[in-house]
Write an enzyme that holds these catalytic residues in place. Structure first.
Site, PDB file in Angstrom:
ATOM      1  N   TYR A   5      13.314  -1.053  -3.571  1.00  0.00           N
ATOM      2  CA  TYR A   5      14.675  -0.537  -3.350  1.00  0.00           C
ATOM      3  C   TYR A   5      15.215   0.148  -4.611  1.00  0.00           C
ATOM      4  CZ  TYR A   5      14.267  -3.781   0.601  1.00  0.00           C
ATOM      5  OH  TYR A   5      13.825  -4.449   1.710  1.00  0.00           O
ATOM      6  N   LYS A  23       0.823  -1.221   0.000  1.00  0.00           N
ATOM      7  CA  LYS A  23       0.000   0.000   0.000  1.00  0.00           C
ATOM      8  C   LYS A  23       0.855   1.269   0.000  1.00  0.00           C
ATOM      9  CE  LYS A  23      -4.068  -2.044   2.030  1.00  0.00           C
ATOM     10  NZ  LYS A  23      -4.835  -2.386   3.202  1.00  0.00           N
ATOM     11  N   ILE A  49      12.708  -5.736  -3.918  1.00  0.00           N
ATOM     12  CA  ILE A  49      13.754  -5.281  -4.853  1.00  0.00           C
ATOM     13  C   ILE A  49      13.232  -4.130  -5.723  1.00  0.00           C
ATOM     14  CG2 ILE A  49      15.209  -5.980  -6.819  1.00  0.00           C
ATOM     15  CD1 ILE A  49      15.266  -8.812  -5.447  1.00  0.00           C
TER      16      ILE A  49
HETATM   17  C1  COA Z   1       9.215  -5.476   1.343  1.00  0.00           C
HETATM   18  C2  COA Z   1       8.261  -4.571   2.111  1.00  0.00           C
HETATM   19  C3  COA Z   1       9.011  -3.834   3.228  1.00  0.00           C
HETATM   20  C4  COA Z   1       7.732  -3.516   1.090  1.00  0.00           C
HETATM   21  O1  COA Z   1       6.816  -2.684   1.773  1.00  0.00           O
HETATM   22  P1  COA Z   1       5.371  -2.442   1.147  1.00  0.00           P
HETATM   23  O2  COA Z   1       4.695  -1.403   1.956  1.00  0.00           O
HETATM   24  O3  COA Z   1       4.671  -3.756   1.015  1.00  0.00           O
HETATM   25  O4  COA Z   1       5.766  -1.900  -0.292  1.00  0.00           O
HETATM   26  P2  COA Z   1       5.078  -0.725  -1.092  1.00  0.00           P
HETATM   27  O5  COA Z   1       3.580  -0.866  -1.030  1.00  0.00           O
HETATM   28  O6  COA Z   1       5.672   0.582  -0.668  1.00  0.00           O
HETATM   29  O7  COA Z   1       5.492  -1.108  -2.576  1.00  0.00           O
HETATM   30  C5  COA Z   1       6.805  -1.006  -3.030  1.00  0.00           C
HETATM   31  C6  COA Z   1       6.840  -1.343  -4.488  1.00  0.00           C
HETATM   32  O8  COA Z   1       6.657  -2.729  -4.678  1.00  0.00           O
HETATM   33  C7  COA Z   1       5.534  -2.982  -5.515  1.00  0.00           C
HETATM   34  N1  COA Z   1       4.843  -4.113  -4.951  1.00  0.00           N
HETATM   35  C8  COA Z   1       4.199  -4.182  -3.783  1.00  0.00           C
HETATM   36  N2  COA Z   1       3.705  -5.437  -3.591  1.00  0.00           N
HETATM   37  C9  COA Z   1       4.072  -6.135  -4.693  1.00  0.00           C
HETATM   38  C10 COA Z   1       3.882  -7.493  -5.115  1.00  0.00           C
HETATM   39  N3  COA Z   1       3.227  -8.377  -4.354  1.00  0.00           N
HETATM   40  N4  COA Z   1       4.433  -7.877  -6.299  1.00  0.00           N
HETATM   41  C11 COA Z   1       5.110  -6.988  -7.093  1.00  0.00           C
HETATM   42  N5  COA Z   1       5.322  -5.707  -6.732  1.00  0.00           N
HETATM   43  C12 COA Z   1       4.802  -5.296  -5.567  1.00  0.00           C
HETATM   44  C13 COA Z   1       4.707  -1.744  -5.503  1.00  0.00           C
HETATM   45  O9  COA Z   1       4.047  -1.596  -6.739  1.00  0.00           O
HETATM   46  C14 COA Z   1       5.730  -0.663  -5.269  1.00  0.00           C
HETATM   47  O10 COA Z   1       6.287  -0.253  -6.484  1.00  0.00           O
HETATM   48  P3  COA Z   1       5.949   1.209  -7.043  1.00  0.00           P
HETATM   49  O11 COA Z   1       6.516   2.190  -6.065  1.00  0.00           O
HETATM   50  O12 COA Z   1       6.639   1.227  -8.355  1.00  0.00           O
HETATM   51  O13 COA Z   1       4.454   1.269  -7.138  1.00  0.00           O
HETATM   52  C15 COA Z   1       7.046  -5.370   2.707  1.00  0.00           C
HETATM   53  O14 COA Z   1       6.312  -5.949   1.668  1.00  0.00           O
HETATM   54  C16 COA Z   1       7.473  -6.424   3.700  1.00  0.00           C
HETATM   55  O15 COA Z   1       7.648  -6.157   4.869  1.00  0.00           O
HETATM   56  N6  COA Z   1       7.632  -7.680   3.250  1.00  0.00           N
HETATM   57  C17 COA Z   1       7.957  -8.808   4.119  1.00  0.00           C
HETATM   58  C18 COA Z   1       9.330  -8.659   4.803  1.00  0.00           C
HETATM   59  C19 COA Z   1      10.426  -8.281   3.834  1.00  0.00           C
HETATM   60  O16 COA Z   1      10.484  -8.812   2.726  1.00  0.00           O
HETATM   61  N7  COA Z   1      11.292  -7.352   4.246  1.00  0.00           N
HETATM   62  C20 COA Z   1      12.409  -6.928   3.434  1.00  0.00           C
HETATM   63  C21 COA Z   1      13.559  -7.851   3.591  1.00  0.00           C
HETATM   64  S1  COA Z   1      14.938  -7.355   2.585  1.00  0.00           S
END
Ligand code: COA
Length: 172
Positions: free
Chosen positions: A133, A95, A130
């Site tokens: 990032y 989100k 990724i």
């Molecule tokens: C990785 C994490 C921190 C990202 O936070 P998030 O709030 O879910 O991510 P965001 O909603 O800000 O989305 C980031 C980007 O990823 C994309 N994205 C989000 N969910 C996605 C999915 N399931 N598949 C593909 N892309 C996705 C979004 O489109 C966004 O890209 P954009 O800025 O170009 O639109 C979160 O998902 C998480 O905590 N995951 C589990 C733990 C983890 O993996 N931590 C990182 C370890 S290195």
């Protein structure tokens, strides 16, 4: 509204919940899928309070804690640190909250901690992480093949980093 505040002792039960969540721990830790418990997290927190080179924060939706972000191994001499993030609550991923929190910690690292470089490690299969990032300016510095073994399969691991390109940063 997303708020980021100090990581506090009252967050310990959330650490247990989030780090024990299989949607989270399948992507984090030295060993994927590792379980935790209250005792381990209390120990982590008591060590954290004594450590100067670690700064952690709780990501909140107003007052509700939903995740964790922080810098470890903050090196004043090398001007670098390692970044860690989890959105622990399942309903809050995808989100845009991760992006908000990442921008905040990058500013914190570069401005408050005066860092030159922020590192992180990520499993190559963690596509959304990724993507996030890279969108913030992190580049891939290295790729370790078959670095992680989890549930009968080997996974590649990426080292990523972002650099502080503010030319005035060393003049202060
Ligand atoms: C990785 C994490 C921190 C990202 O936070 P998030 O709030 O879910 O991510 P965001 O909603 O800000 O989305 C980031 C980007 O990823 C994309 N994205 C989000 N969910 C996605 C999915 N399931 N598949 C593909 N892309 C996705 C979004 O489109 C966004 O890209 P954009 O800025 O170009 O639109 C979160 O998902 C998480 O905590 N995951 C589990 C733990 C983890 O993996 N931590 C990182 C370890 S290195």
């Amino acid at each position: 509204m997303i708020k980021i505040r100090q990581h506090l002792e009252k967050d310990i039960p959330y650490r247990v919940k989030w780090l024990g969540n299989s949607n989270v721990n399948k992507f984090i830790g030295d060993e994927l899928g590792q379980k935790t418990n209250l005792q381990k997290e209390k120990m982590w927190f008591s060590n954290y309070k004594k450590t100067k080179n670690k700064k952690f924060f709780t990501i909140c939706d107003n007052s509700k804690p939903i995740g964790l972000i922080g810098l470890s191994n903050i090196s004043k001499s090398n001007k670098n640190a390692d970044l860690f993030i989890i959105i622990g609550e399942d309903d809050y991923r995808g989100k845009g909250i991760g992006k908000i929190a990442m921008k905040w910690i990058i500013d914190y690292g570069f401005i408050k901690q005066k860092l030159h470089k922020i590192n992180l490690g990520v499993i190559k299969d963690n596509i959304s992480a990724i993507k996030l990032y890279k969108s913030l300016g992190f580049i891939i510095e290295g790729e370790m093949k078959d670095e992680i073994f989890y549930k009968g399969k080997f996974y590649d691991f990426l080292s990523m980093a972002i650099f502080n390109r503010n030319k005035n940063k060393d003049k202060k």
